[in-house]
Design a protein around this motif. Structure first.
Motif, mmCIF file in Angstrom:
data_model
loop_
_atom_site.group_PDB
_atom_site.id
_atom_site.type_symbol
_atom_site.label_atom_id
_atom_site.label_comp_id
_atom_site.label_asym_id
_atom_site.label_seq_id
_atom_site.Cartn_x
_atom_site.Cartn_y
_atom_site.Cartn_z
ATOM 1 N N THR A 49 0.826 -1.281 -0.010
ATOM 2 C CA THR A 49 -0.145 0.048 -0.002
ATOM 3 C C THR A 49 0.946 1.129 -0.153
ATOM 4 O O THR A 49 1.605 1.186 0.930
ATOM 5 N N ALA A 67 -1.739 6.961 1.428
ATOM 6 C CA ALA A 67 -2.387 8.162 1.081
ATOM 7 C C ALA A 67 -1.715 9.559 1.502
ATOM 8 O O ALA A 67 -1.575 10.484 0.494
ATOM 9 N N ASP A 118 -0.469 12.295 -1.293
ATOM 10 C CA ASP A 118 -0.994 13.519 -1.287
ATOM 11 C C ASP A 118 0.281 14.603 -1.114
ATOM 12 O O ASP A 118 0.269 15.806 -1.649
ATOM 13 N N CYS A 140 -2.644 0.637 -8.259
ATOM 14 C CA CYS A 140 -4.006 1.426 -8.386
ATOM 15 C C CYS A 140 -5.166 0.251 -8.520
ATOM 16 O O CYS A 140 -6.126 0.429 -9.138
ATOM 17 N N LYS A 174 -12.317 -0.969 -1.755
ATOM 18 C CA LYS A 174 -12.934 0.185 -0.944
ATOM 19 C C LYS A 174 -12.667 0.021 0.403
ATOM 20 O O LYS A 174 -13.261 1.039 1.280
ATOM 21 N N GLU A 212 -9.722 0.079 2.152
ATOM 22 C CA GLU A 212 -8.601 0.724 2.576
ATOM 23 C C GLU A 212 -8.153 2.068 1.895
ATOM 24 O O GLU A 212 -8.554 2.228 0.645
ATOM 25 N N GLN A 213 -7.387 2.979 2.669
ATOM 26 C CA GLN A 213 -6.872 4.168 1.939
ATOM 27 C C GLN A 213 -5.627 3.769 1.307
ATOM 28 O O GLN A 213 -4.803 2.980 1.532
ATOM 29 N N GLY A 214 -5.112 5.014 0.426
ATOM 30 C CA GLY A 214 -3.925 4.653 -0.166
ATOM 31 C C GLY A 214 -4.203 3.941 -1.683
ATOM 32 O O GLY A 214 -5.237 3.617 -1.987
ATOM 33 N N LYS A 261 -3.183 0.551 -3.656
ATOM 34 C CA LYS A 261 -2.877 -0.792 -3.606
ATOM 35 C C LYS A 261 -2.261 -1.249 -4.712
ATOM 36 O O LYS A 261 -2.339 -1.110 -5.981
#
Length: 418
Positions: free
Chosen positions: A223, A226, A230, A387, A391, A393-395, A397
């Motif tokens: 992962t 995020a 950002d 990418c 749905k 997890e954040q960041g 994959k």
């Protein structure tokens, strides 16, 4: 928990649910032919139950084969005239069940190794697939599609699909059963293999990738945080998610596997080129071109991440030129890379495939869209699939199979410290 056990029923053959009047042979294009021995895999994870998942998916598959009838055939012909005989012989289907929940399976699959089971994450994922193609790749008599539906104690299920990449690209796997799908007529048969010819840089990139002897690359679920994405995009507002993730992987891998700062490091990325080729949206044969950025490994390893983003952007900006005049400079640079400067190891090249915006997240068999999408890296090329829809997890994959076992820990550590 105790070891996960997947129990499989004997494989059956699924054929089109209706008689298909269109028979004969389906011609493969010059996009398809380089891929006819390569299997590809996707696993759709659903955390909500449906009634009789294996039977429901088997029925949907049979109905889809009416429209995608060449996939029920078999490869035939020699290398110059390889094509699909539309025999309707069918595809392989397996129903299975697991002694755990989907959540428990995902926890185990997100680790490379675990203490309470004698199986690696790659082995666990492989259990969710129908018996695959042999190590040498897809052969003439093999089914073109193999599918397994595994039911879990929680009511969730996973649909694992393996197919011959030479007969269809990623889009066909999502379209037949997407929620509210775009109503397009599936198109595959061509009148001539010369209808679709990739630009020269794509042939050169294939040659560069396949020049290296096959190696074993352990799979790693990664992962990209995020917060890191950002931060990169704050420094370069026009930076896309793909560009941010790709530059992190390219730099971290180069730092770990390459020791000669003068040696070239090449990143190869796939692009859906239907628009550039003027292809109907319903066409589900391969229309993927390969594009590259090449720089000295010392530059890639030590550059500011924003500079690497700029390199990827410039490579993407050149794509239209590849279709206009072949872009001889890019093609010659790749051929120069293949001509000996790269050495004999795998370290100099990295293939990036992006699974964003190809509707995998829209697949729905009646209980809601996919919770997660996974893959099992079957190819012997250094590759990262980026990418991947999730749905939960954040960041971003990433499924990585791009370094040998001796470099895995260092690669993961490098990513964690960016």
């Amino acid at each position: 928990m105790s070891s996960i056990v997947v129990t499989k029923s004997p494989a059956v053959v699924v054929r089109p649910s209706e008689t298909v009047t269109t028979a004969g042979k389906a011609i493969l294009s010059h996009f398809d032919k380089p891929l006819i021995t390569l299997p590809s895999t996707v696993l759709f994870v659903f955390d909500h139950p449906i009634d009789k998942p294996a039977e429901t998916v088997r029925r949907a598959l049979s109905q889809a084969l009416v429209h995608y009838y060449p996939l029920a055939g078999r490869l035939a012909g020699d290398d110059d005239d390889v094509h699909i005989n539309c025999t309707g012989e069918g595809v392989t289907f397996v129903a299975a069940s697991a002694n755990c929940t989907v959540k428990e399976q995902m926890i185990m699959c997100d680790h490379d190794y675990h203490k309470d089971a004698a199986m690696s994450a790659a082995g666990l994922v492989k259990e969710l697939l129908a018996e695959g193609y042999p190590m040498k790749g897809c052969d003439r008599g093999d089914p073109l599609v193999m599918m397994q539906v595994t039911s879990f104690r929680c009511g969730g299920f996973i649909v694992g699909v393996t197919w011959n990449h030479g007969v269809a690209d990623d889009r066909w796997r999502a379209r037949p059963w997407a929620a509210n799908p775009i109503r397009v007529v599936p198109v595959l048969p061509l009148q001539s293999d010369d209808q679709l010819v990739p630009p020269p840089c794509t042939f050169a990139a294939y040659q560069a990738l396949f020049q290296f002897p096959p190696s074993h690359f352990p799979g790693s679920n990664i992962t990209i945080p995020a917060g890191l994405i950002d931060r990169i995009r704050f420094g370069e507002p026009s930076c896309t998610l793909f560009e941010a993730v790709t530059t992190v992987l390219w730099q971290c891998r180069t730092r770990v596997v390459m020791s000669d700062p003068e040696a070239p490091a090449m990143i190869v990325f796939t692009v859906n080129s239907r628009k550039q080729m003027g292809i109907d949206d319903g066409y589900y044969g391969n229309c993927i071109t390969l594009h590259t950025a090449i720089e000295k490994s010392g530059v890639v390893a030590n550059a500011c991440i924003m500079d690497l983003v700029g390199m990827i952007k410039r490579a993407k900006k050149q794509i239209p030129e590849h279709f206009k005049n072949g872009d001889n400079d890019t093609t010659m640079a790749i051929r120069d890379f293949s001509g000996g400067r790269a050495g004999s190891g795998y370290q100099n090249a990295l293939l990036i495939s992006c699974w964003r915006n190809i509707s995998f997240e829209d697949v729905d068999f009646g209980s809601g869209k996919t919770a997660k999408v996974m893959t099992h890296m079957l190819r012997m090329l250094p590759e990262c699939v980026v990418c991947m829809p999730c749905k939960l997890e954040q960041g971003a994959k990433v499924m990585s199979a791009c370094v040998t076992a001796q470099h895995v820990d260092a690669f993961l550590q490098e990513i964690s410290t960016v």
